[in-house]
Write a protein that holds these residues in place. Structure first.
Motif, PDB file in Angstrom:
ATOM      1  N   VAL A 294       0.825  -1.207   0.000  1.00 56.82           N
ATOM      2  CA  VAL A 294       0.000   0.000   0.000  1.00 56.82           C
ATOM      3  C   VAL A 294       0.864   1.263   0.000  1.00 56.82           C
ATOM      4  O   VAL A 294       0.596   2.199  -0.764  1.00 56.82           O
ATOM      5  N   PRO A 295       1.925   1.342   0.824  1.00 61.18           N
ATOM      6  CA  PRO A 295       2.788   2.535   0.752  1.00 61.18           C
ATOM      7  C   PRO A 295       3.429   2.733  -0.624  1.00 61.18           C
ATOM      8  O   PRO A 295       3.581   3.875  -1.079  1.00 61.18           O
ATOM      9  N   LYS A 296       3.792   1.645  -1.291  1.00 64.09           N
ATOM     10  CA  LYS A 296       4.382   1.762  -2.625  1.00 64.09           C
ATOM     11  C   LYS A 296       3.381   2.366  -3.609  1.00 64.09           C
ATOM     12  O   LYS A 296       3.723   3.239  -4.422  1.00 64.09           O
ATOM     13  N   ALA A 297       2.126   1.903  -3.553  1.00 62.41           N
ATOM     14  CA  ALA A 297       1.101   2.420  -4.456  1.00 62.41           C
ATOM     15  C   ALA A 297       0.761   3.862  -4.129  1.00 62.41           C
ATOM     16  O   ALA A 297       0.531   4.683  -5.026  1.00 62.41           O
ATOM     17  N   ALA A 298       0.707   4.193  -2.839  1.00 63.02           N
ATOM     18  CA  ALA A 298       0.380   5.564  -2.434  1.00 63.02           C
ATOM     19  C   ALA A 298       1.428   6.546  -2.944  1.00 63.02           C
ATOM     20  O   ALA A 298       1.098   7.667  -3.348  1.00 63.02           O
ATOM     21  N   ARG A 299       2.678   6.127  -2.945  1.00 65.28           N
ATOM     22  CA  ARG A 299       3.745   7.016  -3.449  1.00 65.28           C
ATOM     23  C   ARG A 299       3.524   7.383  -4.906  1.00 65.28           C
ATOM     24  O   ARG A 299       3.898   8.474  -5.344  1.00 65.28           O
ATOM     25  N   GLN A 300       2.910   6.471  -5.673  1.00 66.52           N
ATOM     26  CA  GLN A 300       2.662   6.730  -7.093  1.00 66.52           C
ATOM     27  C   GLN A 300       1.693   7.888  -7.313  1.00 66.52           C
ATOM     28  O   GLN A 300       1.683   8.502  -8.380  1.00 66.52           O
ATOM     29  N   VAL A 301       0.874   8.185  -6.314  1.00 71.82           N
ATOM     30  CA  VAL A 301      -0.067   9.307  -6.442  1.00 71.82           C
ATOM     31  C   VAL A 301       0.331  10.465  -5.526  1.00 71.82           C
ATOM     32  O   VAL A 301      -0.496  11.315  -5.181  1.00 71.82           O
ATOM     33  N   GLY A 302       1.606  10.463  -5.122  1.00 71.23           N
ATOM     34  CA  GLY A 302       2.131  11.597  -4.373  1.00 71.23           C
ATOM     35  C   GLY A 302       1.869  11.582  -2.884  1.00 71.23           C
ATOM     36  O   GLY A 302       2.015  12.608  -2.216  1.00 71.23           O
ATOM     37  N   ILE A 303       1.499  10.419  -2.334  1.00 69.90           N
ATOM     38  CA  ILE A 303       1.244  10.305  -0.902  1.00 69.90           C
ATOM     39  C   ILE A 303       2.410   9.552  -0.266  1.00 69.90           C
ATOM     40  O   ILE A 303       2.532   8.328  -0.421  1.00 69.90           O
ATOM     41  N   GLY A 304       3.276  10.256   0.443  1.00 70.16           N
ATOM     42  CA  GLY A 304       4.400   9.630   1.106  1.00 70.16           C
ATOM     43  C   GLY A 304       3.972   8.850   2.331  1.00 70.16           C
ATOM     44  O   GLY A 304       2.811   8.898   2.756  1.00 70.16           O
ATOM     45  N   PHE A 305       4.916   8.138   2.949  1.00 70.93           N
ATOM     46  CA  PHE A 305       4.569   7.255   4.054  1.00 70.93           C
ATOM     47  C   PHE A 305       3.979   8.008   5.240  1.00 70.93           C
ATOM     48  O   PHE A 305       2.968   7.597   5.816  1.00 70.93           O
ATOM     49  N   GLU A 306       4.590   9.105   5.620  1.00 72.59           N
ATOM     50  CA  GLU A 306       4.076   9.879   6.751  1.00 72.59           C
ATOM     51  C   GLU A 306       2.676  10.412   6.462  1.00 72.59           C
ATOM     52  O   GLU A 306       1.789  10.375   7.321  1.00 72.59           O
TER      53      GLU A 306
END
Length: 327
Positions: A294-306
């Motif tokens: 999920v964190p990997k996919a979120a990064r693709q739309v500009g949502i970092g882990f924090e």
């Protein structure tokens, strides 16, 4: 894909946040790793967060009036946090928490009953047989046709799962799966690409994140490939064009059909010969480790882990609706 802006700007709004991790399920070590990462991320954003290992310790903290809300990163069932028991406890005590409610958590943890819901709605999932105690597993395999997957119905992280290509290997696969509580599931093996789709609520609706296609070094994506190996490849987005749009549509429909809310990860297989998608399961408390998807996919739309951890925690302030976002 546009997500709404975060709704909370002041970390004090969250109050005292118990990051619930560990526990006694077979996924304890993964949960501890996830929990440490979430705790660090929330604290870095000024959240008054602290670690709690397992449900009994959480009850003690609630009784001591130390908990305003719970970030649940407890994986698994029977002492874990994904089977609805924890959610029912927190509902009864009036403590807000992240992730799916009692119904969504309990249903998604049970792979057999999740399949029954999906099939009733025409959503695609591999053919299966529910194996009762003493069932003729060889007859079940003949009914489905080898190769098959044998697994516990209520475990995650590929725990207790076997791929069976020969009739002679069926008994050992069943013996492994029966080490874990709950019913057994025999499922027709889909040969093709393994994909996963994260679902994230943003306060107005739930949206499917870009898919991830998983390419393990070995033959399949087992526990080692998920959490230990460094040579597994993750391609995001995993597909293109109409295929990518379709897998996101199916994943979101599967999430909503199971009564899930907040966030989750939907695992999907794509048959190599036909290109058809088959739903496998919904994980309502996905991993948040360095290998997690999920964190990997979120990064693709500009949502970092924090930011992702913050957005998930916001769900314990005001839950998003269960309807899909307009196209």
């Amino acid at each position: 894909m546009n997500f709404a802006a975060t709704r909370v700007t002041d970390p004090a709004v969250f109050g005292r946040v118990a990051v619930l991790m560990g526990g006694t399920s077979s996924e304890r070590e993964v949960s501890l790793d996830s929990g440490r990462n979430v705790l660090e991320a929330l604290r870095s954003r000024g959240v008054d967060a602290f670690a709690v290992d397992g449900i009994p310790a959480l009850i003690d903290a609630i009784r001591a009036d130390r908990v305003d809300r719970v970030f649940n990163i407890l994986h698994g069932n029977k002492g874990g946090g994904e089977d609805g028991v924890l959610q029912g406890l927190l509902e009864a005590l009036g403590v807000p928490y992240t992730g799916s409610n009692v119904l969504g958590s309990a249903l998604a943890m049970d792979k057999i009953r999740t399949k029954q819901v999906w099939l009733s709605l025409g959503l695609p999932t591999p053919r299966y047989v529910r194996l009762e105690k003493g069932a003729d597993v060889h007859a079940a395999a003949r009914e489905l046709g080898l190769p098959v997957i044998v697994k516990p119905s209520c475990e995650g992280s590929s725990v207790g799962v076997s791929r069976v290509f020969n009739d002679a290997d069926l008994d050992s696969a069943v013996e492994l799966a029966t080490r874990y509580p709950g019913e057994l599931l025999m499922e027709q093996m889909v040969v093709g690409d393994e994909l996963t789709v994260g679902i994230l609520g943003d306060g107005t609706a739930h949206r499917a994140l870009p898919s991830i296609r998983i390419v393990p070094k070995g033959e399949w994506y087992d526990y080692n490939a998920k959490y230990i190996a460094e040579d597994t490849q993750y391609l995001c987005p995993g597909l293109e064009g109409d295929a990518e749009a379709e897998i996101r549509r199916i994943a979101l429909a599967a999430f909503l059909a199971a009564g899930c809310t907040g966030w989750a990860r939907v695992d999907v297989m794509r048959d190599r010969s036909s290109g058809k998608f088959y739903l496998l399961e919904v994980n309502t408390a996905p991993g948040m480790t360095s290998h997690s998807l999920v964190p990997k996919a979120a990064r693709q739309v500009g949502i970092g882990f924090e930011d992702l951890c913050w957005r998930i925690l916001e769900q314990a302030v005001e839950a998003p609706t269960m309807e899909a976002a307009p196209k």
